[in-house]
Design a protein around this motif. Structure first.
Motif, PDB file in Angstrom:
ATOM      1  N   LEU A 152     127.430  59.011  36.238  1.00  0.00           N
ATOM      2  CA  LEU A 152     126.823  60.400  35.998  1.00  0.00           C
ATOM      3  C   LEU A 152     125.680  60.547  36.616  1.00  0.00           C
ATOM      4  CD1 LEU A 152     127.331  61.387  32.159  1.00  0.00           C
ATOM      5  CD2 LEU A 152     128.933  61.408  33.844  1.00  0.00           C
ATOM      6  N   SER A 153     125.419  61.514  37.656  1.00  0.00           N
ATOM      7  CA  SER A 153     124.292  61.799  38.430  1.00  0.00           C
ATOM      8  C   SER A 153     124.147  63.284  38.668  1.00  0.00           C
ATOM      9  CB  SER A 153     124.284  60.977  39.870  1.00  0.00           C
ATOM     10  OG  SER A 153     123.183  61.294  40.346  1.00  0.00           O
ATOM     11  N   LYS A 154     122.784  63.856  38.493  1.00  0.00           N
ATOM     12  CA  LYS A 154     122.409  65.185  38.276  1.00  0.00           C
ATOM     13  C   LYS A 154     121.985  65.609  39.809  1.00  0.00           C
ATOM     14  CE  LYS A 154     120.333  68.612  35.514  1.00  0.00           C
ATOM     15  NZ  LYS A 154     121.550  69.273  34.962  1.00  0.00           N
ATOM     16  N   ASN A 155     122.683  66.501  40.336  1.00  0.00           N
ATOM     17  CA  ASN A 155     122.408  67.417  41.506  1.00  0.00           C
ATOM     18  C   ASN A 155     122.582  68.857  40.962  1.00  0.00           C
ATOM     19  OD1 ASN A 155     122.369  68.717  44.087  1.00  0.00           O
ATOM     20  ND2 ASN A 155     122.980  66.549  45.116  1.00  0.00           N
ATOM     21  N   SER A 156     121.485  69.691  41.233  1.00  0.00           N
ATOM     22  CA  SER A 156     121.604  70.843  40.904  1.00  0.00           C
ATOM     23  C   SER A 156     121.445  71.927  42.056  1.00  0.00           C
ATOM     24  CB  SER A 156     120.325  71.511  40.023  1.00  0.00           C
ATOM     25  OG  SER A 156     120.298  70.605  38.763  1.00  0.00           O
ATOM     26  N   ASP A 157     121.583  71.280  43.161  1.00  0.00           N
ATOM     27  CA  ASP A 157     121.803  72.239  44.384  1.00  0.00           C
ATOM     28  C   ASP A 157     122.739  73.435  44.356  1.00  0.00           C
ATOM     29  OD1 ASP A 157     119.863  70.763  45.672  1.00  0.00           O
ATOM     30  OD2 ASP A 157     121.344  69.714  46.830  1.00  0.00           O
ATOM     31  N   GLU A 158     123.866  73.264  43.680  1.00  0.00           N
ATOM     32  CA  GLU A 158     124.934  74.321  43.363  1.00  0.00           C
ATOM     33  C   GLU A 158     125.604  73.989  42.160  1.00  0.00           C
ATOM     34  OE1 GLU A 158     127.803  73.778  46.544  1.00  0.00           O
ATOM     35  OE2 GLU A 158     128.034  71.611  46.262  1.00  0.00           O
ATOM     36  N   PRO A 159     126.014  74.970  41.548  1.00  0.00           N
ATOM     37  CA  PRO A 159     126.751  74.789  40.139  1.00  0.00           C
ATOM     38  C   PRO A 159     128.070  74.226  40.320  1.00  0.00           C
ATOM     39  CG  PRO A 159     126.886  77.456  40.969  1.00  0.00           C
ATOM     40  CD  PRO A 159     126.247  76.491  42.110  1.00  0.00           C
ATOM     41  N   LYS A 160     128.332  73.050  40.792  1.00  0.00           N
ATOM     42  CA  LYS A 160     129.697  72.243  41.053  1.00  0.00           C
ATOM     43  C   LYS A 160     129.381  71.088  40.714  1.00  0.00           C
ATOM     44  CE  LYS A 160     130.772  75.256  44.861  1.00  0.00           C
ATOM     45  NZ  LYS A 160     131.488  75.184  46.314  1.00  0.00           N
ATOM     46  N   ILE A 161     130.441  70.171  40.638  1.00  0.00           N
ATOM     47  CA  ILE A 161     130.645  68.927  39.967  1.00  0.00           C
ATOM     48  C   ILE A 161     131.533  68.258  40.952  1.00  0.00           C
ATOM     49  CG2 ILE A 161     130.878  67.102  38.130  1.00  0.00           C
ATOM     50  CD1 ILE A 161     130.334  69.443  36.275  1.00  0.00           C
ATOM     51  N   GLN A 162     130.957  67.308  41.734  1.00  0.00           N
ATOM     52  CA  GLN A 162     131.896  66.364  42.473  1.00  0.00           C
ATOM     53  C   GLN A 162     132.600  65.420  41.525  1.00  0.00           C
ATOM     54  OE1 GLN A 162     133.106  66.486  45.928  1.00  0.00           O
ATOM     55  NE2 GLN A 162     134.647  65.275  44.829  1.00  0.00           N
ATOM     56  N   THR A 163     133.895  65.409  41.482  1.00  0.00           N
ATOM     57  CA  THR A 163     134.583  64.660  40.442  1.00  0.00           C
ATOM     58  C   THR A 163     135.449  63.512  41.404  1.00  0.00           C
ATOM     59  OG1 THR A 163     136.676  65.790  40.276  1.00  0.00           O
ATOM     60  CG2 THR A 163     134.879  66.362  38.970  1.00  0.00           C
ATOM     61  N   TYR A 164     135.505  62.160  40.876  1.00  0.00           N
ATOM     62  CA  TYR A 164     136.413  61.152  41.326  1.00  0.00           C
ATOM     63  C   TYR A 164     136.923  60.401  40.031  1.00  0.00           C
ATOM     64  CZ  TYR A 164     134.632  61.547  46.133  1.00  0.00           C
ATOM     65  OH  TYR A 164     134.477  61.877  47.349  1.00  0.00           O
ATOM     66  N   THR A 219     130.753  74.176  37.874  1.00  0.00           N
ATOM     67  CA  THR A 219     130.112  73.427  36.487  1.00  0.00           C
ATOM     68  C   THR A 219     130.667  74.118  34.893  1.00  0.00           C
ATOM     69  OG1 THR A 219     128.218  72.828  37.543  1.00  0.00           O
ATOM     70  CG2 THR A 219     128.093  73.187  35.347  1.00  0.00           C
ATOM     71  N   ASN A 220     131.210  75.409  35.041  1.00  0.00           N
ATOM     72  CA  ASN A 220     131.467  75.785  34.006  1.00  0.00           C
ATOM     73  C   ASN A 220     133.077  75.613  33.626  1.00  0.00           C
ATOM     74  OD1 ASN A 220     132.451  77.603  36.296  1.00  0.00           O
ATOM     75  ND2 ASN A 220     132.778  79.275  34.491  1.00  0.00           N
ATOM     76  N   GLU A 221     133.625  74.965  34.370  1.00  0.00           N
ATOM     77  CA  GLU A 221     135.151  74.611  34.543  1.00  0.00           C
ATOM     78  C   GLU A 221     135.343  73.143  33.951  1.00  0.00           C
ATOM     79  OE1 GLU A 221     137.319  76.714  34.275  1.00  0.00           O
ATOM     80  OE2 GLU A 221     136.364  78.602  35.399  1.00  0.00           O
ATOM     81  N   LEU A 222     134.407  72.419  33.628  1.00  0.00           N
ATOM     82  CA  LEU A 222     134.418  71.010  33.157  1.00  0.00           C
ATOM     83  C   LEU A 222     135.158  70.749  31.958  1.00  0.00           C
ATOM     84  CD1 LEU A 222     133.573  68.227  33.738  1.00  0.00           C
ATOM     85  CD2 LEU A 222     131.709  68.502  32.042  1.00  0.00           C
ATOM     86  N   ASP A 223     135.167  71.698  31.067  1.00  0.00           N
ATOM     87  CA  ASP A 223     136.223  71.517  29.876  1.00  0.00           C
ATOM     88  C   ASP A 223     137.673  71.580  30.299  1.00  0.00           C
ATOM     89  OD1 ASP A 223     134.068  71.289  28.065  1.00  0.00           O
ATOM     90  OD2 ASP A 223     134.108  73.327  27.648  1.00  0.00           O
ATOM     91  N   LYS A 224     137.942  72.571  31.068  1.00  0.00           N
ATOM     92  CA  LYS A 224     139.332  72.674  31.409  1.00  0.00           C
ATOM     93  C   LYS A 224     139.752  71.517  32.208  1.00  0.00           C
ATOM     94  CE  LYS A 224     141.103  76.983  32.172  1.00  0.00           C
ATOM     95  NZ  LYS A 224     141.143  78.448  32.568  1.00  0.00           N
ATOM     96  N   TRP A 225     139.081  71.285  33.319  1.00  0.00           N
ATOM     97  CA  TRP A 225     139.371  70.078  34.162  1.00  0.00           C
ATOM     98  C   TRP A 225     139.716  68.774  33.461  1.00  0.00           C
ATOM     99  CZ3 TRP A 225     136.808  65.500  35.232  1.00  0.00           C
ATOM    100  CH2 TRP A 225     137.203  64.663  36.645  1.00  0.00           C
ATOM    101  N   LEU A 226     138.908  68.498  32.349  1.00  0.00           N
ATOM    102  CA  LEU A 226     139.017  67.155  31.511  1.00  0.00           C
ATOM    103  C   LEU A 226     140.190  67.319  30.749  1.00  0.00           C
ATOM    104  CD1 LEU A 226     135.435  66.496  30.130  1.00  0.00           C
ATOM    105  CD2 LEU A 226     136.896  65.030  31.683  1.00  0.00           C
TER     106      LEU A 226
END
Length: 990
Positions: free
Chosen positions: A66-78, A193-200
């Motif tokens: 986990l690493s935080k980057n607040s440039d945009e409301p997104k999460i790069q997932t792998y 970012t707000n779609e993390l629950d659904k993605w998981l």
């Protein structure tokens, strides 16, 4: 991202740049700390880590980065799995890659609306494949395949294609894909970012079970991917190199794509066994980099993926390689230009070899002042040359490569490359180079860690290659400890006659495998059906993410130099790097000599510095400069450390004002251009996407064909070109600066950027007329397995009111894994590996928009593929559910999109060319919210249906059905030299 740590890195970098002698700065302390978060979950951090990583290991063994980057409301997932082609059974090569494709097909809950009925047929298909694999009689195999095709059609009555893609698309995800290599398979998404629950929830289901549905159509798509590798000379050279380096190890003996025999005879049992063995949490990692709360995020991960069952995992023991004691020679044949590579096998990651080779590679080739850069590329002794290392778990390699000039043999290029290695072995490089290249690496690392996707890639590699993060953090400090004497000693021990040389020669490749069209019956897509899972998934609510728009005029600030030149600027709030561009709104359309002159400057020195000395001086400063000319604009740029901007600008101005022409350098430069033209016309991608597409749009009078002839180039006066570039600075111009301390930047520009008192106006630009399209088939005969086609139709002039509809149309119809075109041509009919279509908006106000489509398919499938594509382009399937999903996806992507940093300026530049003076996304968002399927159909009927296409085709004439092509229009077989307006060159044996 932890800004304080990033600043520490910059401070450290500045300290290194300030000295030329060997730095005695103490290494930054790196310490691992075990901590507990608010949930009581343990994680580790590393001191002085510029990325601020929290590394968790859940109870079931899953690693979570986990690493935080607040440039945009997104999460790069792998989601990464330690499972690649190294572990394919020898009788089932390509299996890991097959599996990667199939993980997108769903589970017993995703992708089916009647699992019990579908399962009956899927079990039959699995049994039939085992029979097919065991059967040796070719005719009986065909009978079995026909039965597989029949049962697959029945099974498709109960499946829903692309449900995973629809769901992840509905989140507003981008970059949905996966890749397989030797030791890993990695699945990628970038989500709001707000779609993390659904993605998981979705990914937890996806990785919990494997269902091999729609298998035989996907299998054919994978074979089309194999065909693409057969058409890639670069890929074939790479495979040959690996075979030489690794005669026993799977790195060289098991291609990730697999063998054609195994691809056509898969075992579904083997694939299921592989999934069950390796797709377990203690063999997997989740990487999340983006805008989130650490404690909340890990709790959500633990509540989903933390419930996966841990299993014992053992990877097979792989063969060891014997020492290479003399050069191994490999040859590859194909239609592209000749080249040569030399590769030395090394130890893998986490070894002494990795440290020393990383440093040696930068001394040899860093793109600026390395031995290869200065002695071969700068002096134009070869067409091009370079080097790069790669480190894997068991082994690595250091590869050197080059292309020959006209009349130069591959062995001559090889010997020149080896000569640079000998210079390294003799210590014939400046003492300050080690500090300079470590600084260069630190600058690159700083830029890499700012980008969430590139940082996530770094974490994935750390997991796959079993690297401790503290070792990654201190890696560059470890390089600082290596002395010149130690590096030279290593080079003498490592670089001997222990290499593999791979010659890529022009000629027919007799190893090409061509197979017959299997005649797949199109499967049902069931767009109107849904699984219970997707219904429940769509019912899950996420807190809406509100779009943010940019006020360009307030974000982009302005000042002026003493001479009145306007400077636009945006502050870099993250680090001490700067990027400065002097912008001229003129290019080769205004004066086609300009591009020639700019390119020539790369090889010139001044009355004070030789060309090589100039490169070194810039490299010492940690400053990179560039001069580039496009059709309509030109740029002179500097970037690097803000601290050294004044010195960099002074040096750039010195070059600009005092460049000295050199006839010998010019003659070599012209020879390089002419050889580059000959090389360019051997590349099928360039022929199709540049030559044919330009001809399809402009015909004879195109920018692409408006070039100087060879004789004109040879007869030009180099002094005239130098004078042209020197005078270039006296034309109208403006400046964009991204960095800190604008006042200091302006002061430096006032001191060093001297221009004429009265700036010149631009010469009138050449205009190129876009022709009407329709009724033409432009064909190039090329030795390849696939045939590739581009469809091009000229539309109406650019209209900003259509931007919303075209954006939604592209999502629904032609772009992405769940688009209509992809589903119909690949998923249902298995006619291509890649197929897409899009409505291409013009880049300049007044220019026309275009309808574009592409297919790459096995040549004997082309008639079916053409029929399928043209059917879609004239009759858009209407699927209400798919439209709503596409609409939701488009809105969410817009809501999560952020224009930041220097992109604010460059986005505004692009919009102004279209006559748009504000952030257009607000109007687009509101328009898309109101759009219905009927609106999209109306857009299709007005802008796509019934359009007249020029069709550009490249393929092997012996295999292509010319009669089928003739139905699209008059076939004109094009001469490649004519397409590019090149002069025919006599073939020189090399």
């Amino acid at each position: 991202m932890k800004r304080i740590n990033l600043l520490l890195l910059i401070v450290c970098t500045l300290a290194i740049f300030s000295c030329k002698e060997k730095s005695d700065t103490a290494s930054t302390e790196v310490k691992v700390t075990q901590q507990k978060d608010a949930n009581g979950l343990s994680y580790e951090t590393v001191s002085n880590d510029p990325t601020g990583l929290r590394l968790y290991t859940l109870e079931n063994g899953l690693k979570v980065y986990l690493s935080k980057n607040s440039d945009e409301p997104k999460i790069q997932t792998y989601i990464a799995v330690r499972a690649g082609s190294n572990y394919d059974p020898k009788e089932s090569t390509g299996l890991a890659h097959y599996l990667e494709h199939m993980v997108f097909k769903g589970t017993d809950k995703i992708g089916t609306f009647d699992w019990e009925k579908e399962k009956v047929y899927l079990d039959q298909i699995s049994d039939l494949y085992e029979q097919h694999r065991a059967e040796k009689d070719p005719e009986k195999k065909k009978t079995l395949y026909k039965k597989i095709d029949e049962v697959s059609l029945e099974a498709s009555n109960y499946s829903v294609a692309n449900e995973y893609d629809k769901m992840v698309g509905s989140l507003g995800a981008t970059g949905t894909n996966a890749y397989t290599s030797f030791e890993q398979t990695v699945y990628t998404n970038k989500i709001p970012t707000n779609e993390l629950d659904k993605w998981l929830d979705l990914e937890n289901e996806r990785f919990g079970q494997l269902v091999l549905r729609l298998f035989h159509t996907e299998l054919e798509a994978v074979f089309e991917e194999f065909n693409r590798t057969q058409d890639s000379d670069g890929r074939k050279s790479y495979y040959a190199m690996l075979e030489g380096l690794f005669p026993n190890h799977p790195y060289g003996q098991q291609k990730t794509i697999g063998t054609p025999e195994h691809l056509k005879n898969p075992s579904l049992i083997d694939i299921n066994n592989y999934f069950d063995k390796y797709y377990v949490p203690n063999n997997m990692a989740m990487v999340l980099v983006g805008d989130f709360d650490f404690d909340e995020t890990i709790q959500k991960v633990n509540n989903t993926f933390g419930k996966m069952e841990k299993k014992e995992v053992t990877h097979p023991t792989l063969p060891k390689e014997e020492t290479i004691t003399s050069p191994i020679v490999k040859e590859v044949f194909g239609p592209t230009a000749e080249s040569v590579s030399i590769s030395f096998r090394s130890s893998g990651v986490n070894t002494k070899d990795q440290k020393f080779i990383t440093l040696a590679d930068m001394i040899l080739a860093n793109g600026n002042a390395g031995l290869i850069d200065l002695n071969l590329n700068q002096k134009q002794l070869v067409q091009y040359a370079g080097s790069s290392p790669r480190f894997l778990n068991d082994y690595g390699y250091h590869q050197f490569y080059g292309g020959p000039k006209v009349g130069q043999s591959l062995d001559e290029v090889k010997n020149l490359l080896l000569a640079q290695i000998e210079k390294l072995k003799k210590g014939e490089f400046d003492d300050w180079m080690i500090d300079a290249v470590i600084n260069d690496l630190k600058l690159s690392q700083t830029q890499q860690y700012e980008n969430s996707t590139r940082l996530a890639d770094t974490y994935v590699n750390a997991f796959i290659y079993n690297e401790k993060w503290e070792d990654k953090v201190k890696f560059l400090d470890e390089l600082k400890k290596i002395s010149k004497e130690e590096l030279v000693a290593f080079a003498n021990k490592f670089y001997k006659d222990n290499y593999v040389v791979t010659y890529k020669r022009k000629g027919e490749d007799n190893s090409i495998v061509k197979v017959e069209n299997p005649g797949i019956t199109p499967v049902n897509l069931n767009r109107d059906k849904s699984s219970e899972f997707i219904i429940a998934f769509n019912a899950m609510e996420a807190k809406p993410l509100q779009p943010k728009y940019v006020d360009f005029k307030s974000e982009i600030k302005e000042t002026t130099l003493d001479n009145g030149i306007k400077v636009s600027y945006i502050e870099n709030e993250q680090n001490d790097l700067f990027d400065m561009n002097i912008i001229f709104d003129m290019g080769s359309d205004n004066d086609k000599k300009l591009d020639l002159g700019v390119g020539y400057m790369e090889y010139l020195g001044t009355d004070t510095y030789s060309p090589e000395e100039l490169k070194k001086e810039f490299y010492k400063l940690g400053i990179k400069y560039y001069v580039s000319t496009g059709a309509e604009k030109s740029y002179v740029g500097l970037n690097g450390l803000k601290e050294n901007l004044p010195k960099g600008l002074k040096l750039l101005s010195h070059l600009w004002n005092n460049a000295v022409p050199n006839q010998e350098a010019y003659d070599k430069y012209v020879a390089q251009i002419i050889k580059g033209r000959q090389d360019n016309k051997t590349r099928k991608g360039s022929i199709l996407r540049s030559g044919l597409m330009s001809y399809g749009k402009y015909g004879d009078n195109s920018r692409l064909r408006n070039i100087y002839s060879n004789s004109e180039l040879e007869g030009m006066n180099p002094q005239e070109l130098v004078d042209l570039v020197k005078d270039f600075k006296n034309y109208d111009q403006r400046i964009f600066y991204y960095g800190k301390d604008i006042d200091a930047a302006v002061t430096s520009l006032n001191e060093h950027h001297k221009v004429a008192d009265k700036l010149k106006s631009y010469p009138t630009a050449m205009k190129y007329t876009e022709l009407e399209t329709g009724g033409n088939v432009y064909f190039v005969d090329y030795d390849m397995v696939q045939a590739e086609m581009m469809f091009l139709a000229k539309g109406s002039p650019f209209n900003p009111e259509n931007m919303a509809a075209s954006t939604l149309f592209n999502t629904y119809f032609g772009s992405g894994l769940s688009s209509i075109v992809f589903q119909e041509i690949r998923e249902s009919k298995s006619l291509a590996y890649s197929a897409y279509s899009y409505y291409d908006e013009a880049s300049d106000k007044g220019d026309a928009n275009y309808v574009v489509a592409y297919m790459g398919t096995q040549a004997n499938k082309m008639p079916q593929a053409i029929e399928a594509m043209m059917g879609l382009m004239n009759d858009m399937p209407e699927a209400e559910k798919q439209f709503e999903a596409a609409k939701e996806a488009t809105l969410k992507k817009l809501a999560a999109e952020r224009i930041t940093k220097s992109n604010i300026f460059w986005t505004y530049e692009r919009l102004k060319k279209l006559g748009i003076d504000k952030d257009h996304r607000e109007e687009m968002y509101k328009a898309i919210e109101k759009m219905t399927l009927a609106d999209l159909k109306a857009f299709f009927d007005e802008n796509i249906k019934g359009e007249q296409y020029n069709v550009m085709v490249i393929g092997n004439k012996k295999d292509v059905d010319m009669k089928a092509l003739s139905k699209l229009g008059k076939i004109q077989e094009m001469d490649i030299d004519y397409l590019f307006n090149y002069e025919k060159a006599k073939e020189i044996k090399q």
